[in-house]
Design a protein around this motif. Structure first.
Motif, PDB file in Angstrom:
ATOM      1  N   LEU A  87       0.839  -1.209   0.000  1.00 22.81           N
ATOM      2  CA  LEU A  87       0.000   0.000   0.000  1.00 22.81           C
ATOM      3  C   LEU A  87       0.872   1.257   0.000  1.00 22.81           C
ATOM      4  O   LEU A  87       0.573   2.222  -0.703  1.00 22.81           O
ATOM      5  N   HIS A  88       1.962   1.245   0.761  1.00 19.87           N
ATOM      6  CA  HIS A  88       2.895   2.378   0.719  1.00 19.87           C
ATOM      7  C   HIS A  88       3.512   2.505  -0.664  1.00 19.87           C
ATOM      8  O   HIS A  88       3.615   3.596  -1.219  1.00 19.87           O
ATOM      9  N   ASN A  89       3.919   1.386  -1.217  1.00 26.98           N
ATOM     10  CA  ASN A  89       4.509   1.385  -2.556  1.00 26.98           C
ATOM     11  C   ASN A  89       3.532   1.942  -3.591  1.00 26.98           C
ATOM     12  O   ASN A  89       3.946   2.537  -4.573  1.00 26.98           O
ATOM     13  N   ALA A  90       2.246   1.755  -3.343  1.00 31.12           N
ATOM     14  CA  ALA A  90       1.207   2.269  -4.239  1.00 31.12           C
ATOM     15  C   ALA A  90       0.874   3.734  -3.961  1.00 31.12           C
ATOM     16  O   ALA A  90       0.100   4.339  -4.694  1.00 31.12           O
ATOM     17  N   GLY A  91       1.439   4.292  -2.883  1.00 29.39           N
ATOM     18  CA  GLY A  91       1.243   5.710  -2.614  1.00 29.39           C
ATOM     19  C   GLY A  91       0.577   6.072  -1.309  1.00 29.39           C
ATOM     20  O   GLY A  91       0.421   7.257  -1.003  1.00 29.39           O
ATOM     21  N   LEU A  92       0.169   5.094  -0.508  1.00 26.67           N
ATOM     22  CA  LEU A  92      -0.469   5.395   0.770  1.00 26.67           C
ATOM     23  C   LEU A  92       0.547   5.978   1.749  1.00 26.67           C
ATOM     24  O   LEU A  92       1.583   5.376   2.009  1.00 26.67           O
ATOM     25  N   VAL A  93       0.238   7.132   2.280  1.00 27.52           N
ATOM     26  CA  VAL A  93       1.135   7.815   3.211  1.00 27.52           C
ATOM     27  C   VAL A  93       0.782   7.405   4.633  1.00 27.52           C
ATOM     28  O   VAL A  93      -0.379   7.234   4.977  1.00 27.52           O
ATOM     29  N   GLU A  94       1.805   7.274   5.452  1.00 26.69           N
ATOM     30  CA  GLU A  94       1.638   6.911   6.863  1.00 26.69           C
ATOM     31  C   GLU A  94       1.979   8.116   7.727  1.00 26.69           C
ATOM     32  O   GLU A  94       2.979   8.784   7.497  1.00 26.69           O
ATOM     33  N   CYS A  95       1.138   8.393   8.720  1.00 21.94           N
ATOM     34  CA  CYS A  95       1.424   9.483   9.656  1.00 21.94           C
ATOM     35  C   CYS A  95       2.525   9.063  10.613  1.00 21.94           C
ATOM     36  O   CYS A  95       2.588   7.907  11.019  1.00 21.94           O
ATOM     37  N   PRO A  96       3.364  10.004  11.008  1.00 21.09           N
ATOM     38  CA  PRO A  96       4.329   9.690  12.067  1.00 21.09           C
ATOM     39  C   PRO A  96       3.567   9.311  13.343  1.00 21.09           C
ATOM     40  O   PRO A  96       2.446   9.767  13.561  1.00 21.09           O
ATOM     41  N   PRO A  97       4.160   8.473  14.193  1.00 15.64           N
ATOM     42  CA  PRO A  97       3.448   7.998  15.383  1.00 15.64           C
ATOM     43  C   PRO A  97       3.060   9.111  16.365  1.00 15.64           C
ATOM     44  O   PRO A  97       2.144   8.931  17.148  1.00 15.64           O
ATOM     45  N   TYR A  98       3.702  10.232  16.306  1.00 18.25           N
ATOM     46  CA  TYR A  98       3.433  11.320  17.244  1.00 18.25           C
ATOM     47  C   TYR A  98       2.399  12.322  16.720  1.00 18.25           C
ATOM     48  O   TYR A  98       2.074  13.276  17.384  1.00 18.25           O
ATOM     49  N   ARG A  99       1.877  12.095  15.514  1.00 19.58           N
ATOM     50  CA  ARG A  99       0.983  13.069  14.907  1.00 19.58           C
ATOM     51  C   ARG A  99      -0.371  12.432  14.609  1.00 19.58           C
ATOM     52  O   ARG A  99      -0.434  11.348  14.056  1.00 19.58           O
ATOM     53  N   TYR A 100      -1.427  13.139  14.952  1.00 24.40           N
ATOM     54  CA  TYR A 100      -2.762  12.668  14.604  1.00 24.40           C
ATOM     55  C   TYR A 100      -3.278  13.529  13.461  1.00 24.40           C
ATOM     56  O   TYR A 100      -3.305  14.742  13.549  1.00 24.40           O
TER      57      TYR A 100
END
Length: 120
Positions: A87-100
């Motif tokens: 999913l990341h490779n397809a473009g899904l961005v992940e939030c840093p663990p400290y940010r909502y």
């Protein structure tokens, strides 16, 4: 790796909600999984990144780095990790663990979403 990879491809092919995870971001999940290049993590990655991850990739079709401890995962857990990174490779961005942020998900959120959508 082989059995988890086969399970990931099967789930994306056969389970609509799993396939739909990729379709929502305009990607073909099977193509993303099968065209990714998997490399063993180098020693520097093992010492830094692999302490908190088992697979590592960026966004939009880059290599997937596989940490040694990936081999200790059950097939289901490994499959979740493979689909997560695809999913990341397809473009899904992940939030840093400290940010909502409602526009992206944490790593744990993505694992839960994949687990539910792909019946794992």
């Amino acid at each position: 790796m082989e059995s988890a990879f086969e399970l990931a491809v099967t789930r994306v092919c056969e389970i609509h909600s799993c396939h739909d995870l990729f379709m929502r971001i305009g990607a073909d999940g099977v193509k993303v999984l099968t065209t990714a290049i998997y490399y063993p993590a180098n020693p520097g990655m093992e010492n830094r990144v692999c302490r908190r991850a088992t697979l590592l990739t960026g966004y939009n079709f880059v290599p997937v780095w596989v940490c040694r401890r990936f081999g200790t995962y059950s097939d289901e857990r490994a499959t979740i990790a493979l689909i997560h990174e695809a999913l990341h490779n397809a473009g899904l961005v992940e939030c840093p663990p400290y940010r909502y942020d409602r526009r992206c998900f944490s790593s744990a959120d993505i694992d839960v979403i994949v687990s539910r959508a792909c019946a794992l």
